[in-house]
Design an enzyme around this catalytic site. Structure first.
Site, PDB file in Angstrom:
ATOM      1  N   GLY A 190      15.220  -0.846 -10.055  1.00 21.31           N
ATOM      2  CA  GLY A 190      14.848   0.067 -11.132  1.00 21.31           C
ATOM      3  C   GLY A 190      16.000   0.974 -11.484  1.00 21.31           C
ATOM      4  O   GLY A 190      17.126   0.724 -11.083  1.00 21.31           O
TER       5      GLY A 190
ATOM      6  N   GLY B 132      17.523   4.766 -11.244  1.00 17.93           N
ATOM      7  CA  GLY B 132      17.420   6.048 -10.567  1.00 17.93           C
ATOM      8  C   GLY B 132      17.946   7.150 -11.455  1.00 17.93           C
ATOM      9  O   GLY B 132      18.160   6.935 -12.647  1.00 17.93           O
TER      10      GLY B 132
ATOM     11  N   PHE C 295      20.827   8.514 -11.774  1.00 10.12           N
ATOM     12  CA  PHE C 295      22.129   8.370 -12.418  1.00 10.12           C
ATOM     13  C   PHE C 295      22.613   6.933 -12.532  1.00 10.12           C
ATOM     14  O   PHE C 295      23.796   6.686 -12.710  1.00 10.12           O
ATOM     15  CB  PHE C 295      23.181   9.222 -11.713  1.00 10.12           C
TER      16      PHE C 295
ATOM     17  N   ASP D   7      12.697  18.277  -9.159  1.00  7.48           N
ATOM     18  CA  ASP D   7      12.186  17.092  -9.854  1.00  7.48           C
ATOM     19  C   ASP D   7      11.220  16.318  -8.968  1.00  7.48           C
ATOM     20  O   ASP D   7      11.288  15.095  -8.882  1.00  7.48           O
ATOM     21  CB  ASP D   7      13.350  16.203 -10.309  1.00  7.48           C
TER      22      ASP D   7
END
Ligand SMILES: *[C@@H]1O[C@H](CO)[C@@H](O)[C@H](O)[C@H]1NC(C)=O
Ligand SMILES: *[C@@H]1O[C@H](CO)[C@@H](O)[C@H](O)[C@H]1NC(C)=O
Ligand SMILES: *[C@@H]1O[C@H](CO)[C@@H](O)[C@H](O)[C@H]1NC(C)=O
Ligand SMILES: *[C@@H]1O[C@H](CO)[C@@H](O)[C@H](O)[C@H]1NC(C)=O
Ligand SMILES: CC(=O)N[C@H]1CO[C@H](CO)[C@@H](O)[C@@H]1O
Length: 402
Positions: free
Chosen positions: A92, A94, A96, A210
């Site tokens: 997937g 991330g 950055f 986050d």
């Protein structure tokens, strides 16, 4: 005037014109040359600066790495482990860049976060993550195994999490059913302890900024591990609040004082935790929540049911009877305490962990922040029409707050 004198004057005039022309042409040539030289110089300086920057950053990462005794992986090893970053191994995206799964020669499975080369912002997050996570060790935080810095390539290597991220379970109708209450409660407690470690028990005080379901990873025994420290901030021991013009995070999890004023603190993380808790209990997303009878978001819905004395209607995901009523009620109660509007009213994480683990009497929650769903940053709250809700959960890293 005599003719000879007249001729002399004419000659003089001619000479003057020639001189002027020569001077002008010379000046033009010189300035042209200077301009070209300047432009060449400038582009060279720019290039050199860029190279120097790169070297400085590489040196910084390397020195951090040495300080932290973080193992260095060889690029060839990683290429081999990921089959040359084949798309089959991509897990997937991330914070950055893309994340890959890899298998080392000895059979150990790893996850590789590769910095995408175009991303300037990503570089800051990369460094932030290296510095932060390498210093942290807790069973509820994802573990960094090492890094790989070679040429333009910059990568972080983590332990592999067999069961991916929490959101793939709790928001999935089918998979949600195989996650019994006991496992959910185990996950909730694990996340709370991980966050408590970040806030109070580690050597540093860290605000994650986050926290969300997709940033909680699950190992093969379904133990939760908090990941993605690219946006995290370190606080001084005596610091309680930070301020930023660049609000980063994910809508739906951001505390109101943070989303609106850029103020973040341990209490804005507590808000995100409360939100996540509500999502785990209810199996619904805050963002994109839809109810036919009102335009409230998940928090608003939970608050409404709570005040009407029927909080259990929040839950419809458990077909079995695996859940225990007091635990579930307690989780809803704690989540409502965490998402209260006023940061000072929210409990800190040590209180949260205590409240989750005991049967003590809890205070009544006050009104939460962000009751209204759908683009509700202080806008029209009476609108009841349901917009096609975006379930986009990308962390926002470029939003200007003011
Ligand atoms: C990966 O790709 C590079 C260039 O595309 C190639 O030189 C290298 O041999 C490849 N490595 C593996 C393990 O396939
Ligand atoms: C925190 O403490 C350090 C020294 O220990 C001091 O320099 C700094 O100003 C303090 N910060 C705050 C916000 O009180
Ligand atoms: C919406 O309100 C109606 C009437 O009050 C009620 O019958 C219905 O169950 C409500 N829908 C949901 C999903 O709660
Ligand atoms: C957490 O909150 C409790 C109860 O308000 C308080 O006693 C405790 O000192 C707080 N802990 C920290 C580290 O602030
Ligand atoms: C609930 C669930 O899917 N658990 C899985 C987690 O990962 C391990 C190892 O891959 C599986 O065996 C479990 O079934």
């Amino acid at each position: 005037m005599p003719a000879s004198e007249l001729g002399e004057a004419k000659d003089e005039q001619k000479t003057r014109v020639i001189v002027i022309v020569i001077v002008a042409v010379t000046a033009a040539i010189i300035s042209g040359v200077l301009l070209i030289a300047y432009l060449i110089c400038k582009s060279r300086t720019k290039f050199r600066e860029k190279m120097e920057n790169n070297v400085i950053i590489d040196r910084r990462i390397k020195s951090e790495r040495e300080d932290l005794e973080l193992p260095l992986f060889d690029l060839a090893t990683i290429e081999k482990a990921t089959d040359n970053f084949s798309s089959n191994n991509k897990l997937g995206e991330g914070g950055f860049g893309p994340v890959y799964k890899g298998t080392l020669i000895d059979g150990q499975e790893i996850a590789i976060k590769r910095l995408s080369q175009s991303s300037r912002q990503g570089l800051n997050e990369f460094i932030n993550e290296v510095i932060l996570i390498a210093k942290l060790q807790h069973r509820n935080l994802v573990r960094l195994l090492g890094c790989c810095i070679q040429g333009e390539e910059k990568m972080l290597i983590y332990e592999y999490m067999a069961n991916k991220s929490l959101d793939s379970f709790i928001f999935d109708q089918a998979k949600g059913k195989i996650l019994p209450w006991s496992k959910r409660f185990h996950i909730i407690n694990g996340i709370a302890r991980g966050l408590l470690y970040l806030h109070e028990d580690s050597r540093l005080r860290i605000i994650h900024r986050d926290l969300k379901a997709s940033n909680v990873l699950l190992d093969s025994d379904m133990n939760p591990k908090i990941s993605d420290f690219g946006l995290a901030r370190i606080f001084e021991r005596n610091q309680t609040e930070g301020n930023t013009n660049r609000v980063v995070g994910t809508y739906g999890y951001m505390a109101p004082e943070y989303a609106i004023d850029g103020l973040f603190s341990v209490k804005s993380d507590v808000f995100s935790f409360g939100m996540l808790l509500l999502e785990i209990v209810s199996g619904k997303k805050n963002r994109g929540f839809y109810h036919p009878n009102h335009s409230l978001n998940l928090i608003g819905h939970a608050w409404k049911l709570w005040r009407e004395g029927r909080p259990l209607e929040l839950i419809d995901v458990y077909s079995d009877n695996s859940w225990t009523l007091p635990e579930m009620l307690r989780c809803i109660h704690v989540s409502l305490l965490c998402v209260q509007q006023v940061p000072e009213d929210r409990p800190n994480m040590s209180s949260v962990v205590m409240m989750l683990g005991s049967e003590s009497l809890l205070p009544e929650p006050r009104e939460p922040g962000f009751l209204i769903g759908k683009n509700s940053l202080g806008v029209d709250s009476s609108s009841s029409k349901h917009q096609s809700s975006s379930t986009n959960e990308i962390s926002i890293t470029q939003l200007e707050a003011r």
